[in-house]
Design a protein around this motif. Structure first.
Motif, mmCIF file in Angstrom:
data_model
loop_
_atom_site.group_PDB
_atom_site.id
_atom_site.type_symbol
_atom_site.label_atom_id
_atom_site.label_comp_id
_atom_site.label_asym_id
_atom_site.label_seq_id
_atom_site.Cartn_x
_atom_site.Cartn_y
_atom_site.Cartn_z
ATOM 1 N N ILE A 1 0.857 -1.188 0.000
ATOM 2 C CA ILE A 1 0.000 0.000 0.000
ATOM 3 C C ILE A 1 0.893 1.239 0.000
ATOM 4 O O ILE A 1 2.056 1.182 0.398
ATOM 5 C CB ILE A 1 -0.941 0.016 1.231
ATOM 6 N N LYS A 2 0.319 2.356 -0.450
ATOM 7 C CA LYS A 2 1.119 3.577 -0.626
ATOM 8 C C LYS A 2 1.672 4.110 0.689
ATOM 9 O O LYS A 2 2.705 4.761 0.706
ATOM 10 C CB LYS A 2 0.286 4.654 -1.320
ATOM 11 N N ASP A 3 0.972 3.843 1.814
ATOM 12 C CA ASP A 3 1.480 4.301 3.113
ATOM 13 C C ASP A 3 2.790 3.616 3.482
ATOM 14 O O ASP A 3 3.574 4.138 4.264
ATOM 15 C CB ASP A 3 0.453 4.023 4.223
ATOM 16 N N VAL A 4 3.037 2.421 2.910
ATOM 17 C CA VAL A 4 4.233 1.646 3.255
ATOM 18 C C VAL A 4 5.271 1.713 2.135
ATOM 19 O O VAL A 4 6.448 1.978 2.381
ATOM 20 C CB VAL A 4 3.862 0.174 3.548
ATOM 21 N N ILE A 5 4.856 1.460 0.903
ATOM 22 C CA ILE A 5 5.790 1.433 -0.231
ATOM 23 C C ILE A 5 6.025 2.862 -0.709
ATOM 24 O O ILE A 5 5.133 3.497 -1.245
ATOM 25 C CB ILE A 5 5.239 0.583 -1.404
ATOM 26 N N LYS A 6 7.226 3.372 -0.519
ATOM 27 C CA LYS A 6 7.497 4.777 -0.817
ATOM 28 C C LYS A 6 8.252 4.986 -2.120
ATOM 29 O O LYS A 6 8.120 6.007 -2.763
ATOM 30 C CB LYS A 6 8.278 5.422 0.349
#
Length: 196
Positions: free
Chosen positions: A149-154
């Motif tokens: 998810i975007k919150d984790v994968i930067k």
């Protein structure tokens, strides 16, 4: 070297079982593209990548389809295909939208927190329906699961085979999280932005 050995392959499905007595295959999809198999003329099961024309394809339960290949007309002909990955040439892949990646792109990436601490290497991907989950093997041999998810994968850098993550509280062990100061995070973000 034969042409088959020089082609780079991408896996878009896996045969998980035989279906019925007419040679049909139950296939788990490894692609997010709807109707991916319906858009293909042929598929090349690994490891030998012999080309099979697709006779028919229909949806099944969840992330599954029922696939019928030309010339595979009974269970005995289908049996050698059980557990085979179903591949297509990388050149035949559909261009994905920004920030979307194929499974073969993600497997093998080296994962770091944004401040540069090594987490491990992605060794598997679980398809959960809502979002994928990446299985990371740490240098110590442990397995860590992180949600895609975007919150984790930067940041994903396919050229350098790296992924940078922002671990949510409790996602990694305390040692990794405690090294995650705001100053270091801001510095890593600046460096990541500069590398584009």
């Amino acid at each position: 070297m034969s042409e088959q050995n020089t082609i780079e392959w991408a896996t878009i499905g896996k045969v998980v079982a035989l279906f019925g007595i007419r040679g049909e295959l139950k296939v788990r999809l490894l692609t997010d593209i709807p109707n991916r198999f319906a858009d293909l003329d042929a598929i090349c099961p690994s490891p030998d990548h012999k080309r099979y024309a697709i006779e028919s394809v229909r949806p099944y339960k969840g992330e599954m389809i029922i696939l019928k290949l030309e010339g595979v007309d009974d269970a005995s002909a289908a049996e050698p295909l059980r557990n085979c990955d179903l591949d297509i040439p990388v050149s035949a892949l559909t261009k994905l939208p920004p920030d979307s990646y194929y499974e073969h792109d993600v497997l093998g990436l080296h994962v770091f927190t944004r401040n540069g601490r090594e987490v491990g290497t992605i060794v598997d991907i679980y398809l959960t329906g809502s979002n994928d989950v990446y299985v990371i093997k740490t240098p110590a041999g442990q397995q860590i699961l992180i949600p895609a998810i975007k919150d984790v994968i930067k940041q994903i850098d396919l050229i350098r085979s790296t992924m940078y993550i922002n671990p949510l509280p409790g996602l990694l062990d305390d040692q990794v999280e405690n090294d995650y100061g705001e100053e270091e995070e801001d510095q890593a973000t600046t460096q990541a932005n500069e590398s584009h």
